[in-house]
Motif scaffolding. Structure first.
Motif, PDB file in Angstrom:
ATOM      1  N   CYS A  75      26.579-125.079 -33.108  1.00 27.93           N
ATOM      2  CA  CYS A  75      26.954-125.275 -34.524  1.00 27.93           C
ATOM      3  C   CYS A  75      28.311-125.974 -34.580  1.00 27.93           C
ATOM      4  O   CYS A  75      29.159-125.795 -33.703  1.00 27.93           O
ATOM      5  CB  CYS A  75      26.996-123.957 -35.274  1.00 27.93           C
ATOM      6  SG  CYS A  75      28.261-122.807 -34.691  1.00 27.93           S
ATOM      7  N   GLY A  76      28.486-126.801 -35.615  1.00 24.68           N
ATOM      8  CA  GLY A  76      29.770-127.496 -35.820  1.00 24.68           C
ATOM      9  C   GLY A  76      30.695-126.681 -36.717  1.00 24.68           C
ATOM     10  O   GLY A  76      30.260-126.099 -37.718  1.00 24.68           O
ATOM     11  N   VAL A  77      31.930-126.625 -36.376  1.00 18.25           N
ATOM     12  CA  VAL A  77      32.922-125.860 -37.128  1.00 18.25           C
ATOM     13  C   VAL A  77      34.119-126.765 -37.424  1.00 18.25           C
ATOM     14  O   VAL A  77      34.634-127.431 -36.526  1.00 18.25           O
ATOM     15  CB  VAL A  77      33.388-124.614 -36.342  1.00 18.25           C
ATOM     16  CG1 VAL A  77      34.489-123.888 -37.107  1.00 18.25           C
ATOM     17  CG2 VAL A  77      32.221-123.679 -36.076  1.00 18.25           C
ATOM     18  N   GLN A  78      34.529-126.789 -38.701  1.00 16.48           N
ATOM     19  CA  GLN A  78      35.756-127.502 -39.076  1.00 16.48           C
ATOM     20  C   GLN A  78      36.894-126.491 -39.187  1.00 16.48           C
ATOM     21  O   GLN A  78      36.823-125.548 -39.973  1.00 16.48           O
ATOM     22  CB  GLN A  78      35.589-128.236 -40.407  1.00 16.48           C
ATOM     23  CG  GLN A  78      36.825-129.026 -40.809  1.00 16.48           C
ATOM     24  CD  GLN A  78      36.684-129.681 -42.171  1.00 16.48           C
ATOM     25  OE1 GLN A  78      35.736-129.411 -42.900  1.00 16.48           O
ATOM     26  NE2 GLN A  78      37.620-130.539 -42.500  1.00 16.48           N
ATOM     27  N   VAL A  79      37.935-126.698 -38.407  1.00 19.74           N
ATOM     28  CA  VAL A  79      39.089-125.806 -38.408  1.00 19.74           C
ATOM     29  C   VAL A  79      40.164-126.418 -39.310  1.00 19.74           C
ATOM     30  O   VAL A  79      40.597-127.549 -39.094  1.00 19.74           O
ATOM     31  CB  VAL A  79      39.626-125.589 -36.981  1.00 19.74           C
ATOM     32  CG1 VAL A  79      40.873-124.714 -37.020  1.00 19.74           C
ATOM     33  CG2 VAL A  79      38.548-124.955 -36.110  1.00 19.74           C
ATOM     34  N   ILE A  80      40.568-125.677 -40.330  1.00 17.90           N
ATOM     35  CA  ILE A  80      41.553-126.154 -41.305  1.00 17.90           C
ATOM     36  C   ILE A  80      42.769-125.243 -41.249  1.00 17.90           C
ATOM     37  O   ILE A  80      42.641-124.014 -41.265  1.00 17.90           O
ATOM     38  CB  ILE A  80      40.958-126.156 -42.725  1.00 17.90           C
ATOM     39  CG1 ILE A  80      39.749-127.095 -42.784  1.00 17.90           C
ATOM     40  CG2 ILE A  80      42.010-126.553 -43.754  1.00 17.90           C
ATOM     41  CD1 ILE A  80      39.034-127.050 -44.122  1.00 17.90           C
ATOM     42  N   ALA A  81      43.951-125.875 -41.205  1.00 21.93           N
ATOM     43  CA  ALA A  81      45.188-125.088 -41.180  1.00 21.93           C
ATOM     44  C   ALA A  81      45.500-124.586 -42.580  1.00 21.93           C
ATOM     45  O   ALA A  81      45.386-125.325 -43.558  1.00 21.93           O
ATOM     46  CB  ALA A  81      46.343-125.932 -40.659  1.00 21.93           C
ATOM     47  N   PRO A  82      45.917-123.352 -42.734  1.00 22.09           N
ATOM     48  CA  PRO A  82      46.285-122.853 -44.060  1.00 22.09           C
ATOM     49  C   PRO A  82      47.618-123.446 -44.517  1.00 22.09           C
ATOM     50  O   PRO A  82      48.441-123.885 -43.712  1.00 22.09           O
ATOM     51  CB  PRO A  82      46.393-121.343 -43.844  1.00 22.09           C
ATOM     52  CG  PRO A  82      46.771-121.217 -42.401  1.00 22.09           C
ATOM     53  CD  PRO A  82      46.058-122.330 -41.690  1.00 22.09           C
ATOM     54  N   VAL A  83      47.800-123.490 -45.836  1.00 24.93           N
ATOM     55  CA  VAL A  83      49.100-123.885 -46.396  1.00 24.93           C
ATOM     56  C   VAL A  83      50.053-122.721 -46.205  1.00 24.93           C
ATOM     57  O   VAL A  83      49.802-121.608 -46.682  1.00 24.93           O
ATOM     58  CB  VAL A  83      48.966-124.235 -47.888  1.00 24.93           C
ATOM     59  CG1 VAL A  83      50.331-124.567 -48.471  1.00 24.93           C
ATOM     60  CG2 VAL A  83      48.002-125.392 -48.085  1.00 24.93           C
TER      61      VAL A  83
END
Length: 505
Positions: free
Chosen positions: A114-122
């Motif tokens: 599965c593909g996962v997008q990792v996003i940094a929190p503000v």
């Protein structure tokens, strides 16, 4: 046979198979009471010769305890939470990642991904423009904007309370604000937010920064001010001033709100003043540096001037002109007075006409302009001229007083004036109706409208000498009897009248 089909089944479901083989030829079932794979089945033969479906169903049989050449394999889904160090640790760098899992539970091994997008929190944000002053961000009324610096590896969106507009967050700081942004890196972005400001009141706005995994909101206090423009000093500080004299300067701006003024002389802390009007006494003759700064929370303007301080010149050369030797009653006369004054001092002319009328007073205020013979702001002296017009309503002798003064000196002149009337009529009165020869007779000249400055010329018609003088009443002795023609001529500096009469002696 059905490997490509995804068929959901439940317990006690019936599997039905339709085929076109001969009865008993498809499944080839045999009775076997010892096999663990025994099945029961139900068979129906359908003939398509009739349109009635039910009438075509024949040879209905129920068979038990047989083994057929048909195997149905089904599986059911069981969800299991996978525990992995990779999942527990997470990713330190935002981006797109692919997670792969191998499932081995006794059935054929399966690979899943599965593909996962990792996003940094503000993590935080701050308003870097305009800078906060006493807890408030002041914005120019003509350009009400704020710049938000966001600490994030992502590119979040920024919203403003009361607005449906979304503002992007850019990787670079606006060029004209680079000193406020600090060092740029990949962990920050900048959002340019225009504001709608309708007045100068303190306003609270809420800024919200969000991405797909976090949201941060902050309330920000904002107030608008007009930019300062058109700073001037009155009077012009380039104009020469005097030592030991109070000098008053006033600051003016053509635009700007909540303006604070700061005055300094020669950059000395002891001469700092924070009001719009600045009063100072220069004790020593010199050239001083006068600085004025006008500032509010959004702008600043400054003026630096050199002030020349000089010694005072006394009043001199008072001169009055336009005063004729003879004045006529009822005619207006223009009088002119001139005096030389110090160009930095106010001066006053006072005219007193001596006839009971009000004095005429006029004050000249420095600095004097070019029309008053001051060619330059550093001129030391000026010649002031004042003109008045006055009419004397009655003849008489008057003292015209003219004075010129400043707060240090006073010069004056006293000018005696004679105002004459135009003579209109003269008549001769005789003291007795009967004049005796050898006896003294009295004659009187009755003159209108005034006897001021009048000279009388008497002739008695008897070849005696003419009597001239300022007396209107004279005596004369006729030596012989007879008729004599007595005449008088009255004259002043502007007119003359005459009369005569015949007397019997």
């Amino acid at each position: 046979l059905l490997s490509n089909e995804s068929i959901a089944v439940q317990a006690n479901d019936i599997v039905a198979i339709q085929h076109n083989s001969e009865p008993g030829a498809f499944l080839q079932c045999q009775r076997n009471e010892s096999s663990p794979w025994q099945q029961n089945y139900f068979s129906i033969v359908y003939s398509s010769g009739s349109a009635d479906f039910r009438s075509n169903l024949t040879n209905i049989e129920w068979t038990e305890g047989v083994v057929c050449n048909l195997r149905v394999l089904y599986s059911y889904r069981r969800e299991t939470v996978a525990s992995s160090p990779f999942l527990r640790k997470g990713q330190s760098v935002p981006g797109n990642y692919t997670y792969r899992a191998i499932v081995d539970d006794g059935s054929p091994r399966g690979n899943m991904s599965c593909g996962v997008q990792v996003i940094a929190p503000v993590t935080d944000f701050s308003v870097i423009y305009p800078p906060k002053q006493n807890g408030v961000h002041y914005v120019p009324k003509n350009r009400p904007v704020v710049i938000v610096k966001v600490a994030t590896l992502d590119r979040p969106s920024v919203n403003l309370s009361g607005s449906n507009e979304t503002f992007s967050c850019q990787a670079t700081c606006p060029e004209d604000l680079s000193p406020l942004c600090g060092k740029e890196d990949n962990n920050t972005c900048y959002s340019y937010i225009p504001l709608f400001v309708k007045d100068y009141n303190l306003t609270s706005i809420t800024i919200t920064v969000r991405n797909l995994v976090s949201t941060i909101s902050k309330a920000v206090a904002v107030r608008a001010e007009d930019l300062i423009d058109g700073l001037t000093i009155l009077p012009d500080p380039k104009i020469r001033v005097l030592s030991n004299e109070l000098v008053t300067y006033t600051a003016r701006v053509s635009a700007g709100t909540n303006v604070m003024f700061k005055w300094t002389v020669d950059d000395k802390a002891s001469f700092i003043h924070y009001k719009q009007v600045y009063k100072v006494i220069y004790r020593t003759e010199a050239v001083y540096k006068l600085s004025l700064t006008a500032s509010n929370h959004v702008s600043t303007q400054s003026i630096i001037s050199n002030v020349t301080v000089d010694r005072r010149n006394p009043l001199a050369e008072l001169n009055v002109s336009g005063v004729p030797a003879v004045l006529v009653q009822g005619l207006p006369y223009a009088f002119v007075a001139r005096v030389k004054v110090d160009a930095a001092i106010n001066a006053t002319f006072r005219w007193s006409f001596g006839d009971g009328t009000d004095d005429d007073i006029y004050q000249f205020s420095s600095p004097y302009n070019v029309s008053l013979s001051v060619p330059h702001v550093l001129a030391k002296q000026a010649v002031l001229q004042h003109n008045v017009t006055h009419l004397y309503r009655l003849p008489g002798e008057y003292n015209l007083s003219v004075s010129a003064s400043d707060k240090h000196d006073n010069l004056s002149q006293l000018l005696p004036l004679k105002v004459y009337s135009r003579l209109s009529n003269v008549s001769i009165n005789v003291s007795s109706n009967v004049i005796a020869a050898g006896k003294e007779a009295e004659f009187d000249a009755s003159l209108l409208p005034s006897v001021l400055g009048v000279t009388y010329h008497w002739s008695f018609g008897d070849n005696s000498s003419q009597q001239n003088g300022t007396l209107r009443r004279v005596t004369h002795t006729f030596r012989n009897a007879g008729r004599y023609n007595v005449s008088v001529r009255a004259s002043n500096a502007i007119s003359s009248v005459a009369a005569h009469c015949v007397v019997e002696v």
